[in-house]
Design an enzyme around this catalytic site. Structure first.
Site, PDB file in Angstrom:
ATOM      1  N   TYR A 166       0.809  -1.568  -0.343  1.00  0.00           N
ATOM      2  CA  TYR A 166      -0.042   0.007  -0.421  1.00  0.00           C
ATOM      3  C   TYR A 166       0.639   1.440   0.657  1.00  0.00           C
ATOM      4  CZ  TYR A 166      -3.157   3.526   1.421  1.00  0.00           C
ATOM      5  OH  TYR A 166      -3.902   4.900   1.821  1.00  0.00           O
ATOM      6  N   GLU A 215      -3.350   8.057  -3.972  1.00  0.00           N
ATOM      7  CA  GLU A 215      -3.045   6.238  -3.568  1.00  0.00           C
ATOM      8  C   GLU A 215      -2.767   4.574  -4.656  1.00  0.00           C
ATOM      9  OE1 GLU A 215      -5.891   5.384   0.475  1.00  0.00           O
ATOM     10  OE2 GLU A 215      -7.103   3.983  -1.470  1.00  0.00           O
TER      11      GLU A 215
END
Ligand code: GDP
Ligand code: MN
Length: 384
Positions: free
Chosen positions: A101, A189
Site C-alpha cells: 500500500y 493512493e
C-alpha cells in the site's frame, strides 16, 4: 474531484508510474475487443468510485474470450454499494507475489505532506490501521524540501518491503510524490502496489482525488470532469455556487460559516438525528442565497425537516429572514423549517419572521432546542 481507477491510472502514467496496459469498455463486445488486443489473461474491472470492488465481485480474471464475455456482462449494470457499473477497465493481468500500500495526502495539523507505506496492502488500509498500526510506515514530508531518493529508500526499508522491491518502490514513490504535488492531488493512493515474481513493481489500482482549487491551472482536467458522476443535489448546489455536501440523513441543514455548519451536523447527530447534507451559505449571505439553499435542500426527497442555523456576523438577521420569506414564496417546500437566528440584527430578523410562523416555520431560541425540534419533526413527531 475523485477520479475513476482508469482515469487515475492515465494520470499516473503521465508521471511515469508503471501501470498495466489496458483500455475502457462500455459494452461486452468492446470488452472482448480490448481483451483480444491487450492479450490474455486479462482482468475485467468495474469502474465505480467506491472501494472494495474486488470483494463485491466487480473484479474478475479472464483467460479467454468466452470468460471475458461472461464477466463483462455480469459486471456491467452490477450495483456495487449503490454505484451502478456503466464502464469497465480491461487490463493485462499481472502475476502477484506481494501486495503493498502506498499513498500521499496532506496532514493539515502537521502542515506537512504525509506518505503512508505498508507491506500489508491489498486489503483496506483502515483495517490494517486498526489491527496492526505498526505495519504502516508513515513519513512526514516538508513541502519545501520534497522527497529525496535517500529519504524514500530509508522509508521503504522501514516499511519492510521485500528487498527485491526496493529499487522499484523507491522510484515509484518519488514519481507518486511528483504526481501528488505537481499533479495537485488531495490524495494519490496505490492499493495494491505489487511485486511480481519477476521482481517488477507496479500499480494495480489507482485512487486519485484532484484538488478542485487547482483546476484553474489544469485545463487538461476537463476531460475528467465530464465523466465524473455527481450527486444531482451537489450538481444543483454547484450551479448555484453553494458549498454543499450531500449526506444520507433526513434533516436538511443550512448554516452560515463552515464551522457552524459542521457543528450543526454534530448537534443533529447528538440529539439522535441524521443530517441530509452539509450546507454553508457563507458570510454576508443575501436573501437570494437563502432561497437557492432552500431550493437545493427541497430537491432532496429524503429531507423531512429543515434546520436553519444562523449566527449573524456579517450575515445580518433581517437578510436571512427576508430570504426565508422570499423562498417560501418561490419554492413549494415539502418539509417544515426550524430556525435558530442569533447574532447581528437577530431581533429584526425574528420580527420579520413572526407573522409567518406556523407549523411549517418554527423558531427556537437556541441551537440545541432547534436541533431537537428538527429531529423530532424529521422522525414524525414534534418536541415540546
Ligand atoms: P478494489 O477491490 O476496489 O480495491 O480493487 P483492486 O483493483 O485493488 O483489486 C482488488 C484485488 O484484486 C487486488 O488486491 C488483487 O488481489 C486482485 N487483482 C487485481 N488485479 C489483478 C491482476 O492483474 N492479477 C491478479 N492476480 N489479481 C488482481
Ligand atoms: Mn484497491
Amino acid at each position: 474531484m475523485d477520479l475513476f481507477e482508469y482515469q487515475g491510472k492515465q494520470y499516473f502514467a503521465r508521471f511515469g508510474i508503471p501501470v498495466s496496459p489496458g483500455d475502457v469498455a462500455d459494452d461486452v463486445d468492446t470488452a472482448v475487443a480490448v481483451a483480444d488486443r491487450v492479450g490474455y489473461p486479462v482482468v475485467v474491472k468495474a469502474q465505480v468510485q467506491v472501494g472494495g470492488r474486488g470483494k463485491a465481485g466487480g473484479i474478475k480474471l479472464a483467460d479467454d474470450t468466452e470468460s471475458v464475455r461472461t464477466h463483462a456482462s455480469n459486471i456491467l449494470g452490477m450495483d456495487i454499494r449503490g454505484h451502478v457499473v456503466r464502464r469497465l477497465w480491461i487490463e493485462r493481468a499481472s502475476d502477484i507475489e506481494q501486495e503493498y500500500y502506498a499513498s500521499f495526502t496532506l496532514d493539515r495539523s502537521a502542515k506537512k505532506h504525509l506518505g503512508m507505506l505498508s507491506a500489508q496492502g491489498g486489503v483496506e488500509i483502515e483495517q490494517v490501521a486498526e489491527t496492526s498500526p505498526e505495519a504502516i510506515a508513515k513519513l512526514h514530508i516538508d513541502p519545501a524540501e520534497g522527497l529525496s531518493e535517500n529519504a524514500a529508500r530509508e522509508w521503504v526499508q522501514r516499511a519492510q518491503l521485500d528487498p527485491r522491491a526496493t529499487e522499484g518502490a523507491v522510484d515509484i514513490l518519488q514519481k507518486l510524490y511528483r504526481c501528488f504535488v505537481d499533479g495537485d492531488c488531495d490524495l494519490a493512493e496505490i492499493n495494491p502496489l505489487i511485486l511480481t515474481p519477476q521482481g517488477k513493481v507496479h500499480a494495480l489500482d489507482a485512487k486519485v482525488t484532484l484538488d478542485d482549487n487547482a483546476a484553474f491551472r489544469h485545463g487538461e482536467w476537463e476531460e475528467f470532469a465530464g465523466l465524473t458522476v455527481r450527486d444531482p443535489r451537489e450538481e444543483l448546489a454547484h450551479e448555484k455556487g453553494l458549498q454543499y455536501v450531500g449526506l444520507d440523513g433526513t434533516v436538511g441543514i443550512i448554516a452560515n460559516g463552515a464551522g457552524l455548519a459542521m457543528s450543526t451536523c454534530d448537534v443533529v447527530n447528538q440529539v439522535g438525528g441524521q443530517p441530509a447534507n452539509f450546507l454553508d451559505i457563507g458570510g454576508g449571505a443575501s436573501a437570494q442565497v437563502m432561497a437557492n439553499a432552500l431550493e437545493v435542500i427541497n430537491s432532496d426527497d429524503k429531507v423531512k425537516a429543515i434546520f436553519i442555523n444562523i449566527f449573524g456576523g456579517i450575515t445580518r438577521g433581517e437578510e436571512v429572514a427576508n430570504g426565508i420569506v422570499q423562498a417560501l414564496d418561490q419554492v413549494a417546500l415539502r418539509a417544515p423549517i426550524v430556525i435558530r437566528l442569533d447574532g447581528t440584527n437577530a431581533e429584526e430578523g425574528r420580527a420579520i419572521l413572526a407573522p409567518h410562523l406556523s407549523d411549517r416555520l418554527r423558531s427556537k431560541p437556541t441551537m440545541l432546542e432547534a436541533a431537537r425540534e428538527a429531529v423530532a419533526l424529521a422522525s414524525g413527531g414534534a418536541a415540546q
